[in-house]
Write an enzyme that holds these catalytic residues in place. Structure first.
Site, mmCIF file in Angstrom:
data_model
loop_
_atom_site.group_PDB
_atom_site.id
_atom_site.type_symbol
_atom_site.label_atom_id
_atom_site.label_comp_id
_atom_site.label_asym_id
_atom_site.label_seq_id
_atom_site.Cartn_x
_atom_site.Cartn_y
_atom_site.Cartn_z
ATOM 1 N N GLY A 29 0.793 -1.262 0.169
ATOM 2 C CA GLY A 29 -0.060 0.089 0.050
ATOM 3 C C GLY A 29 0.923 1.142 -0.167
ATOM 4 N N PHE A 30 0.730 2.063 -1.063
ATOM 5 C CA PHE A 30 1.594 3.261 -0.958
ATOM 6 C C PHE A 30 0.929 4.453 -1.338
ATOM 7 C CE2 PHE A 30 5.238 5.676 -2.669
ATOM 8 C CZ PHE A 30 6.194 5.361 -1.595
ATOM 9 N N GLY A 31 -0.413 4.693 -0.476
ATOM 10 C CA GLY A 31 -1.212 5.749 -0.090
ATOM 11 C C GLY A 31 -0.579 6.742 0.963
ATOM 12 N N GLY A 32 -1.446 7.298 1.585
ATOM 13 C CA GLY A 32 -1.084 8.095 2.979
ATOM 14 C C GLY A 32 -0.099 7.493 3.800
ATOM 15 N N LEU A 33 -0.545 6.404 4.354
ATOM 16 C CA LEU A 33 0.583 5.904 5.469
ATOM 17 C C LEU A 33 1.500 5.204 4.552
ATOM 18 C CD1 LEU A 33 -2.019 4.030 7.894
ATOM 19 C CD2 LEU A 33 -0.817 6.182 8.015
ATOM 20 N N LYS A 139 -8.131 -1.693 12.210
ATOM 21 C CA LYS A 139 -8.889 -0.903 13.189
ATOM 22 C C LYS A 139 -10.063 -1.656 13.637
ATOM 23 C CE LYS A 139 -9.276 3.276 10.972
ATOM 24 N NZ LYS A 139 -8.883 4.796 10.865
ATOM 25 N N ALA A 205 -8.426 5.522 1.973
ATOM 26 C CA ALA A 205 -9.036 4.422 2.649
ATOM 27 C C ALA A 205 -9.088 4.941 4.391
ATOM 28 C CB ALA A 205 -7.946 3.144 2.725
ATOM 29 N N THR A 206 -8.452 5.588 4.875
ATOM 30 C CA THR A 206 -8.537 5.625 6.161
ATOM 31 C C THR A 206 -9.740 6.574 6.420
ATOM 32 O OG1 THR A 206 -6.224 6.095 6.524
ATOM 33 C CG2 THR A 206 -7.997 7.352 8.051
ATOM 34 N N GLU A 209 -12.890 4.505 5.562
ATOM 35 C CA GLU A 209 -13.176 3.237 6.691
ATOM 36 C C GLU A 209 -13.897 4.267 7.902
ATOM 37 O OE1 GLU A 209 -9.969 0.885 7.505
ATOM 38 O OE2 GLU A 209 -9.399 0.779 5.625
ATOM 39 N N HIS A 213 -18.204 3.993 9.815
ATOM 40 C CA HIS A 213 -18.786 4.121 11.140
ATOM 41 C C HIS A 213 -19.853 5.158 11.507
ATOM 42 C CE1 HIS A 213 -15.338 1.577 13.118
ATOM 43 N NE2 HIS A 213 -14.530 2.147 12.198
HETATM 44 P P1 NAD Z 1 -4.714 4.915 0.979
HETATM 45 O O1 NAD Z 1 -6.083 5.029 0.557
HETATM 46 O O2 NAD Z 1 -4.132 6.290 1.166
HETATM 47 O O3 NAD Z 1 -3.889 3.904 0.373
HETATM 48 C C1 NAD Z 1 -4.085 2.767 0.221
HETATM 49 C C2 NAD Z 1 -3.027 2.205 -0.899
HETATM 50 O O4 NAD Z 1 -3.147 0.815 -1.004
HETATM 51 C C3 NAD Z 1 -3.005 2.783 -2.264
HETATM 52 O O5 NAD Z 1 -1.470 2.813 -2.709
HETATM 53 C C4 NAD Z 1 -3.378 1.518 -3.071
HETATM 54 O O6 NAD Z 1 -3.047 1.434 -4.417
HETATM 55 C C5 NAD Z 1 -3.127 0.338 -2.338
HETATM 56 N N1 NAD Z 1 -3.824 -0.700 -2.623
HETATM 57 C C6 NAD Z 1 -5.292 -1.021 -2.651
HETATM 58 N N2 NAD Z 1 -5.554 -2.090 -2.956
HETATM 59 C C7 NAD Z 1 -4.440 -2.889 -3.238
HETATM 60 C C8 NAD Z 1 -4.200 -4.173 -3.680
HETATM 61 N N3 NAD Z 1 -5.276 -5.091 -3.853
HETATM 62 N N4 NAD Z 1 -2.812 -4.499 -3.632
HETATM 63 C C9 NAD Z 1 -1.914 -3.598 -3.698
HETATM 64 N N5 NAD Z 1 -2.155 -2.546 -3.050
HETATM 65 C C10 NAD Z 1 -3.168 -2.163 -2.945
HETATM 66 O O7 NAD Z 1 -4.923 4.469 2.437
HETATM 67 P P2 NAD Z 1 -4.554 5.176 3.918
HETATM 68 O O8 NAD Z 1 -5.419 6.137 4.304
HETATM 69 O O9 NAD Z 1 -3.056 5.208 3.864
HETATM 70 O O10 NAD Z 1 -4.698 3.706 4.997
HETATM 71 C C11 NAD Z 1 -4.201 2.482 5.066
HETATM 72 C C12 NAD Z 1 -4.756 1.792 6.219
HETATM 73 O O11 NAD Z 1 -4.311 2.276 7.449
HETATM 74 C C13 NAD Z 1 -6.546 1.907 6.295
HETATM 75 O O12 NAD Z 1 -7.028 0.595 6.459
HETATM 76 C C14 NAD Z 1 -6.547 2.737 7.394
HETATM 77 O O13 NAD Z 1 -7.921 2.301 8.094
HETATM 78 C C15 NAD Z 1 -5.513 2.372 8.436
HETATM 79 N N6 NAD Z 1 -5.235 3.243 9.465
HETATM 80 C C16 NAD Z 1 -5.032 2.812 10.830
HETATM 81 C C17 NAD Z 1 -4.756 3.800 11.637
HETATM 82 C C18 NAD Z 1 -4.686 3.298 12.970
HETATM 83 O O14 NAD Z 1 -4.161 3.964 13.761
HETATM 84 N N7 NAD Z 1 -4.523 2.122 13.553
HETATM 85 C C19 NAD Z 1 -4.777 5.058 11.478
HETATM 86 C C20 NAD Z 1 -4.803 5.564 9.960
HETATM 87 C C21 NAD Z 1 -5.094 4.653 9.267
#
Ligand code: NAD
Length: 346
Positions: A29-33, A139, A205-206, A209, A213
């Protein structure tokens, strides 16, 4: 690749945890996190970021990936697969990367949409025969429960899986487990988070998700919303999401760790999707009774300057390091952020 990275890739490190080589890390996953994770890892000597995947491709360089080049490619072309010469376009990027890359541990910065997605990725790792450490920032309680059900299979596969290792669940759950030690009985654990981000597209995605809720929404509905529908919803609320009584795995994790029953744990918060300033200070309040019969509350409050990305990615790699030291001792299976201490990555 920068000179600094070339030098780092040849280093070998002995750490206080007994981890004897530089840990080769992948980020799925190479989005925000995922992008924040690459930046968090860049100055570390004990870990080397060698692999990453997104939905359309992956990049792998055993000498280390350059975060700036990866981000520039992903943000302009939409996939790491375009990264010349180490990117590959693929619609089965995770499977291809598992097969091709030499990685000790992966941070799963993937959307959990649908709610079974992360468990399906864990299954892919098990079936591939790969051995190593996996860390997620899942989460939902029901999502962590799916992994819990795979505990024996993870153990048999030689995988050490660290679940719920972001901020909440993660850092705040671990703080609650630590604070609980002052008490003979825990009455409540109340987590309240404040998140400020400049625009929702950086963490799609964050935000989806979190929308799941809200009253009247669920994971399926939030998954199916178009970007325009998300924007229309955020327009109605001036960019603010107010979340109460969330289904968050902090409850299950604290119950599994023997701290308190899950119904004593509550999680809620406010997310501002139009302003990087936090709308409130993230905190966890742990109330209990001491052995002398006094009722008291410990409060652990995160600094307002710390971003969601800092509070998720820092702990995720701290738990990855702890997972590597367990793995090297032959300890496999499923662990949560409430039962293992994260180790600081240098
Ligand atoms: P995002 O939407 O910014 O990025 C998602 C990335 O995943 C993208 O690069 C996308 O291309 C990639 N992806 C999607 N489907 C894929 C697949 N099948 N194969 C490979 N790559 C794939 O996501 P984000 O906002 O960075 O969030 C990531 C996760 O972190 C979420 O599930 C979010 O709930 C979780 N999160 C947890 C906390 C915590 O405190 N526990 C806090 C924030 C976010």
């Amino acid at each position: 690749m920068s000179d600094q990275q070339v030098n780092r890739s040849t280093q070998s490190t002995t750490t206080n945890s007994g981890v004897t080589h530089q840990v080769r890390v992948g980020v799925l996953g190479f989005g925000g996190l995922g992008q924040a994770a690459a930046r968090v890892l860049a100055p570390k000597n004990e870990m080397l970021w060698v692999a990453a995947a997104d939905k359309k491709g992956y990049a792998y360089d055993s000498a280390g990936l350059d975060p700036d080049r990866c981000m520039a490619t992903y943000n302009s072309q939409g996939s790491l697969g375009y990264l010349d010469p180490v990117g590959t376009l693929s619609n089965r990027a995770i499977a291809d990367l598992i097969e091709k890359a030499n990685v000790d541990g992966y941070f799963l910065a993937l959307p959990n949409l649908p709610n079974t997605f992360m468990a399906s990725v864990a299954r892919q790792f098990i079936e591939s025969g790969w051995r190593g450490v996996l860390v997620d920032a899942l989460k939902r309680t029901s999502a962590v429960e799916q992994l819990l059900a795979m505990k024996d299979e993870l153990q048999a596969a030689g995988i050490t899986y660290m679940a719920g290792c972001g901020a909440t669940p993660g850092l705040l759950t671990a703080a609650a487990a630590l604070a609980a030690q002052s008490y003979a009985e825990i009455h409540s654990v109340k987590i309240t988070f404040g998140v400020g981000i400049a625009n929702w597209e950086a963490y799609r995605a964050t935000i989806r998700e979190d929308i799941a809720h809200l009253p009247g929404y669920d994971v399926e509905r939030a998954t199916q919303m178009s970007d325009a529908e998300v924007e229309a919803l955020l327009d109605q609320t001036n960019g603010i999401l107010t979340l109460e009584n969330m289904e968050h795995a902090d409850d299950l994790m604290l119950e599994l760790a023997g701290i308190c029953e899950r119904d004593r744990v509550t999680v809620g918060g406010v997310v501002d999707t139009r302003n990087p300033k936090k709308p409130l200070s993230t905190n966890v309040k742990i109330t209990g009774r001491t052995f002398e019969g006094k009722i008291s509350t410990h409060t652990f409050t995160l600094g307002d300057e710390t971003s969601m990305a800092a509070n998720v990615c820092g702990p995720a790699f701290g738990y990855l390091k702890a997972g590597v030291s367990l793995h090297q001792r032959g300890i496999y299976g499923l662990f949560t952020a409430a039962e293992v201490m994260p180790q600081f990555v240098k």
